[in-house]
Design a protein around this motif. Structure first.
Motif, PDB file in Angstrom:
ATOM      1  N   ALA A   8     -43.249 -17.808   3.398  1.00  0.00           N
ATOM      2  CA  ALA A   8     -43.825 -17.537   4.724  1.00  0.00           C
ATOM      3  C   ALA A   8     -42.974 -16.520   5.462  1.00  0.00           C
ATOM      4  O   ALA A   8     -42.659 -16.671   6.648  1.00  0.00           O
ATOM      5  CB  ALA A   8     -43.920 -18.839   5.522  1.00  0.00           C
ATOM      6  N   GLY A   9     -42.573 -15.457   4.746  1.00  0.00           N
ATOM      7  CA  GLY A   9     -41.826 -14.373   5.381  1.00  0.00           C
ATOM      8  C   GLY A   9     -42.801 -13.323   5.893  1.00  0.00           C
ATOM      9  O   GLY A   9     -44.022 -13.552   5.950  1.00  0.00           O
ATOM     10  N   ALA A  10     -42.259 -12.149   6.223  1.00  0.00           N
ATOM     11  CA  ALA A  10     -43.078 -11.102   6.841  1.00  0.00           C
ATOM     12  C   ALA A  10     -44.247 -10.694   5.937  1.00  0.00           C
ATOM     13  O   ALA A  10     -45.403 -10.640   6.374  1.00  0.00           O
ATOM     14  CB  ALA A  10     -42.193  -9.899   7.149  1.00  0.00           C
ATOM     15  N   ILE A  11     -43.969 -10.422   4.658  1.00  0.00           N
ATOM     16  CA  ILE A  11     -45.028  -9.933   3.771  1.00  0.00           C
ATOM     17  C   ILE A  11     -45.969 -11.068   3.349  1.00  0.00           C
ATOM     18  O   ILE A  11     -47.187 -10.881   3.268  1.00  0.00           O
ATOM     19  CB  ILE A  11     -44.418  -9.216   2.543  1.00  0.00           C
ATOM     20  CG1 ILE A  11     -43.734  -7.909   2.994  1.00  0.00           C
ATOM     21  CG2 ILE A  11     -45.437  -8.948   1.459  1.00  0.00           C
ATOM     22  CD1 ILE A  11     -44.663  -6.861   3.629  1.00  0.00           C
ATOM     23  N   ARG A  31     -40.566 -22.886   1.932  1.00  0.00           N
ATOM     24  CA  ARG A  31     -39.482 -23.594   1.246  1.00  0.00           C
ATOM     25  C   ARG A  31     -39.239 -24.933   1.968  1.00  0.00           C
ATOM     26  O   ARG A  31     -39.196 -25.981   1.364  1.00  0.00           O
ATOM     27  CB  ARG A  31     -38.222 -22.734   1.299  1.00  0.00           C
ATOM     28  CG  ARG A  31     -37.147 -23.289   0.452  1.00  0.00           C
ATOM     29  CD  ARG A  31     -35.854 -22.549   0.454  1.00  0.00           C
ATOM     30  NE  ARG A  31     -35.716 -21.278   1.132  1.00  0.00           N
ATOM     31  CZ  ARG A  31     -34.930 -20.321   0.694  1.00  0.00           C
ATOM     32  NH1 ARG A  31     -34.285 -20.488  -0.440  1.00  0.00           N
ATOM     33  NH2 ARG A  31     -34.765 -19.217   1.381  1.00  0.00           N
ATOM     34  N   LYS A  34     -41.192 -25.032   8.608  1.00  0.00           N
ATOM     35  CA  LYS A  34     -40.649 -24.306   9.772  1.00  0.00           C
ATOM     36  C   LYS A  34     -41.820 -23.800  10.577  1.00  0.00           C
ATOM     37  O   LYS A  34     -42.909 -23.626  10.027  1.00  0.00           O
ATOM     38  CB  LYS A  34     -39.909 -23.047   9.286  1.00  0.00           C
ATOM     39  CG  LYS A  34     -38.485 -23.223   8.888  1.00  0.00           C
ATOM     40  CD  LYS A  34     -37.847 -21.841   8.809  1.00  0.00           C
ATOM     41  CE  LYS A  34     -36.794 -21.746   7.727  1.00  0.00           C
ATOM     42  NZ  LYS A  34     -36.478 -20.397   7.349  1.00  0.00           N
ATOM     43  N   LYS A  72     -38.333 -12.791  -1.589  1.00  0.00           N
ATOM     44  CA  LYS A  72     -37.477 -11.680  -2.001  1.00  0.00           C
ATOM     45  C   LYS A  72     -37.222 -11.811  -3.507  1.00  0.00           C
ATOM     46  O   LYS A  72     -37.276 -12.919  -4.067  1.00  0.00           O
ATOM     47  CB  LYS A  72     -36.129 -11.770  -1.265  1.00  0.00           C
ATOM     48  CG  LYS A  72     -36.232 -11.529   0.222  1.00  0.00           C
ATOM     49  CD  LYS A  72     -36.133 -10.057   0.527  1.00  0.00           C
ATOM     50  CE  LYS A  72     -35.841  -9.852   2.007  1.00  0.00           C
ATOM     51  NZ  LYS A  72     -35.577  -8.456   2.317  1.00  0.00           N
ATOM     52  N   HIS A  75     -34.810 -14.442  -4.630  1.00  0.00           N
ATOM     53  CA  HIS A  75     -35.221 -15.852  -4.599  1.00  0.00           C
ATOM     54  C   HIS A  75     -35.833 -16.282  -5.934  1.00  0.00           C
ATOM     55  O   HIS A  75     -35.990 -17.474  -6.190  1.00  0.00           O
ATOM     56  CB  HIS A  75     -36.284 -16.082  -3.510  1.00  0.00           C
ATOM     57  CG  HIS A  75     -35.800 -15.903  -2.106  1.00  0.00           C
ATOM     58  ND1 HIS A  75     -36.501 -15.183  -1.164  1.00  0.00           N
ATOM     59  CD2 HIS A  75     -34.687 -16.357  -1.475  1.00  0.00           C
ATOM     60  CE1 HIS A  75     -35.845 -15.207  -0.014  1.00  0.00           C
ATOM     61  NE2 HIS A  75     -34.736 -15.902  -0.174  1.00  0.00           N
ATOM     62  N   VAL A  79     -37.209 -19.827  -7.745  1.00  0.00           N
ATOM     63  CA  VAL A  79     -38.655 -20.101  -7.617  1.00  0.00           C
ATOM     64  C   VAL A  79     -39.335 -20.214  -8.997  1.00  0.00           C
ATOM     65  O   VAL A  79     -40.214 -21.052  -9.196  1.00  0.00           O
ATOM     66  CB  VAL A  79     -39.331 -18.966  -6.792  1.00  0.00           C
ATOM     67  CG1 VAL A  79     -40.839 -19.064  -6.838  1.00  0.00           C
ATOM     68  CG2 VAL A  79     -38.847 -19.001  -5.346  1.00  0.00           C
ATOM     69  N   GLN A  94     -42.665  -8.395  -5.241  1.00  0.00           N
ATOM     70  CA  GLN A  94     -41.312  -8.038  -4.796  1.00  0.00           C
ATOM     71  C   GLN A  94     -41.071  -6.533  -4.925  1.00  0.00           C
ATOM     72  O   GLN A  94     -41.623  -5.889  -5.817  1.00  0.00           O
ATOM     73  CB  GLN A  94     -40.258  -8.749  -5.674  1.00  0.00           C
ATOM     74  CG  GLN A  94     -40.105 -10.209  -5.393  1.00  0.00           C
ATOM     75  CD  GLN A  94     -41.341 -11.009  -5.737  1.00  0.00           C
ATOM     76  OE1 GLN A  94     -42.022 -10.742  -6.708  1.00  0.00           O
ATOM     77  NE2 GLN A  94     -41.650 -11.994  -4.914  1.00  0.00           N
ATOM     78  N   ASN A  95     -40.200  -6.007  -4.072  1.00  0.00           N
ATOM     79  CA  ASN A  95     -39.648  -4.669  -4.306  1.00  0.00           C
ATOM     80  C   ASN A  95     -38.782  -4.758  -5.555  1.00  0.00           C
ATOM     81  O   ASN A  95     -38.124  -5.771  -5.788  1.00  0.00           O
ATOM     82  CB  ASN A  95     -38.748  -4.256  -3.132  1.00  0.00           C
ATOM     83  CG  ASN A  95     -39.493  -3.395  -2.119  1.00  0.00           C
ATOM     84  OD1 ASN A  95     -40.617  -2.970  -2.351  1.00  0.00           O
ATOM     85  ND2 ASN A  95     -38.844  -3.133  -0.999  1.00  0.00           N
ATOM     86  N   VAL A 116     -45.918  -3.308  -2.512  1.00  0.00           N
ATOM     87  CA  VAL A 116     -46.421  -3.378  -1.131  1.00  0.00           C
ATOM     88  C   VAL A 116     -46.037  -2.104  -0.391  1.00  0.00           C
ATOM     89  O   VAL A 116     -44.856  -1.752  -0.316  1.00  0.00           O
ATOM     90  CB  VAL A 116     -45.790  -4.595  -0.405  1.00  0.00           C
ATOM     91  CG1 VAL A 116     -46.297  -4.703   1.027  1.00  0.00           C
ATOM     92  CG2 VAL A 116     -46.046  -5.880  -1.170  1.00  0.00           C
ATOM     93  N   HIS A 118     -47.142  -1.733   2.821  1.00  0.00           N
ATOM     94  CA  HIS A 118     -47.167  -2.087   4.249  1.00  0.00           C
ATOM     95  C   HIS A 118     -45.742  -2.195   4.767  1.00  0.00           C
ATOM     96  O   HIS A 118     -44.808  -2.353   3.986  1.00  0.00           O
ATOM     97  CB  HIS A 118     -47.775  -3.479   4.445  1.00  0.00           C
ATOM     98  CG  HIS A 118     -49.227  -3.577   4.172  1.00  0.00           C
ATOM     99  ND1 HIS A 118     -50.167  -3.136   5.048  1.00  0.00           N
ATOM    100  CD2 HIS A 118     -49.902  -4.098   3.111  1.00  0.00           C
ATOM    101  CE1 HIS A 118     -51.367  -3.372   4.553  1.00  0.00           C
ATOM    102  NE2 HIS A 118     -51.230  -3.947   3.375  1.00  0.00           N
ATOM    103  N   GLY A 119     -45.604  -2.167   6.057  1.00  0.00           N
ATOM    104  CA  GLY A 119     -44.338  -2.546   6.675  1.00  0.00           C
ATOM    105  C   GLY A 119     -44.613  -3.771   7.527  1.00  0.00           C
ATOM    106  O   GLY A 119     -45.654  -3.847   8.194  1.00  0.00           O
ATOM    107  N   ALA A 120     -43.713  -4.749   7.485  1.00  0.00           N
ATOM    108  CA  ALA A 120     -43.907  -5.950   8.311  1.00  0.00           C
ATOM    109  C   ALA A 120     -42.564  -6.564   8.628  1.00  0.00           C
ATOM    110  O   ALA A 120     -41.609  -6.440   7.854  1.00  0.00           O
ATOM    111  CB  ALA A 120     -44.768  -6.960   7.572  1.00  0.00           C
ATOM    112  N   GLU A 246     -31.430  -6.914  -2.600  1.00  0.00           N
ATOM    113  CA  GLU A 246     -32.246  -6.815  -3.817  1.00  0.00           C
ATOM    114  C   GLU A 246     -31.695  -5.757  -4.779  1.00  0.00           C
ATOM    115  O   GLU A 246     -32.403  -5.298  -5.675  1.00  0.00           O
ATOM    116  CB  GLU A 246     -33.704  -6.525  -3.438  1.00  0.00           C
ATOM    117  CG  GLU A 246     -34.331  -7.666  -2.642  1.00  0.00           C
ATOM    118  CD  GLU A 246     -35.815  -7.490  -2.369  1.00  0.00           C
ATOM    119  OE1 GLU A 246     -36.612  -8.359  -2.763  1.00  0.00           O
ATOM    120  OE2 GLU A 246     -36.186  -6.492  -1.733  1.00  0.00           O
TER     121      GLU A 246
END
Ligand SMILES: NC(=O)C1=CN([C@@H]2O[C@H](COP(=O)(O)OP(=O)(O)OC[C@H]3O[C@@H](n4cnc5c(N)ncnc54)[C@H](OP(=O)(O)O)[C@@H]3O)[C@@H](O)[C@H]2O)C=CC1
Ligand SMILES: CC(C)(CO)C(=O)C(=O)O
Length: 287
Positions: A8-11, A31, A34, A72, A75, A79, A94-95, A116, A118-120, A246
């Motif tokens: 549940a991060g930006a992307i 995870r 939150k 990321k 992670h 995962v 992921q990048n 991706v 996009h920017g977020a 990364e």
């Protein structure tokens, strides 16, 4: 379509929002439970209320038709073991170049990979869509149907390995320098000496990994730097927060690709080690 998103991060949340806007049913796996942002800011600055379906229980995402892994890259070692029994398909966005790691750890699942544009970011409880883009993905041809089913949020790429290599090269040229010098992306084109440093580094990459010459021009590099000129690169952000970076998934694979052809990339190797030296700060924080 029922889609699960890990992270549940930006992307992760941006992808959830974009898919929901096209009528898909999305469940985001956190995870730990939150609060998630309730406000969304569009690239033009408009604010909207948003609401996400979230869970911290892996069993809840077992029945989705597609699981997008939006953590990321660093992670993933934690995962991937959780994903072993998931029937797939799994989309990794992921990048960096993570397909070798995924293939090693997930031999039985069906995996596709994406990039991706996009920017977020999440700031003060607001999910901010800072730059319009797309999520390009690819892999085995039999998964191209996902692009048709999911609508314009995902775009199929028949040569995703080229898209990912090109993005890794762009991130290698921009991220370590901005992180080490603690500057925004735009400084790399505004400062003449840094401009020359980027040009030398670009020359090294295309000599060491010749296929890059067809995929990425110097103009493309400076175009991205200018388009993201006010950005804090993700690596600079991670270093500033004392987090892991990364670098092992973005820079190291390029060193390995060149090494397989008997070539060494001194500038890239040097930057890699300098970013690794920042890892000391991360280790001090966590050990
Ligand atoms: N942000 C951007 O503009 C762009 C990002 N990217 C790439 O997209 C990827 C995601 O980036 P971004 O969204 O910015 O990163 P974030 O750090 O915002 O999000 C990563 C999320 O993954 C979660 N996570 C980590 N481990 C687990 C786990 N075991 N189970 C569930 N969730 C987990 C983290 O949770 P927790 O909060 O608990 O740590 C965090 O919320 C990266 O590879 C990045 O390089 C690519 C292009 C642009
Ligand atoms: C494109 C760029 C460099 C934008 O900041 C990026 O992908 C990152 O910061 O990781």
């Amino acid at each position: 379509m029922k889609v699960g998103i890990v992270g549940a991060g930006a992307i992760g949340l941006l992808t959830a929002k974009l898919l929901e806007d096209f009528g898909h049913q999305v469940l985001v796996l956190q995870r730990t439970k939150k609060e998630v942002p309730m406000l969304f800011q569009t690239p033009s600055g408009d604010l909207e209320m948003v609401s996400f379906s979230v869970t911290d229980n892996w069993e809840d995402v077992e029945s989705v038709e597609l699981l997008i892994v939006a953590t990321k890259a660093y992670h993933l070692p934690a995962v991937l073991p959780q994903l072993r029994t998931y029937p797939g398909p799994l989309l990794f966005i992921q990048n960096g170049l993570v397909s070798n790691l995924v293939a090693k750890k997930l031999k039985e699942t069906a995996n596709v990979f994406g990039s991706v544009d996009h920017g977020a970011t999440i700031q003060d409880g607001i999910l901010m869509h800072t730059g319009h883009g797309s999520i390009r993905f690819g892999g085995e041809e039999k998964f191209a149907y996902l692009a048709t089913e999911l609508g314009p949020v995902l775009k199929w790429e028949s040569h995703i390995e080229h898209v990912l290599l090109r993005k890794a090269a762009l991130n290698t040229l921009i991220n370590p320098l901005t992180a080490l010098l603690d500057v925004r992306n735009g400084t790399l084109s505004e400062n003449k000496a840094l401009q020359r440093a980027v040009i030398s580094h670009y020359d090294e990459l295309i000599l060491g990994i010749p296929v890059l010459e067809e995929l990425l021009s110097l103009e493309d590099v400076f175009d991205l730097i200018k388009r993201t000129s006010t950005n804090t690169s993700s690596m600079r952000n991670d270093v500033l927060r004392g987090e892991e970076t990364e670098v092992d998934y973005i820079v190291k694979p390029l060193l390995e690709i060149a090494e397989k052809e008997g070539r060494y990339l001194p500038i890239t190797g040097y930057l890699y080690e300098l970013i690794q030296s920042k890892r000391g700060e991360y280790d001090r924080k966590y050990t």
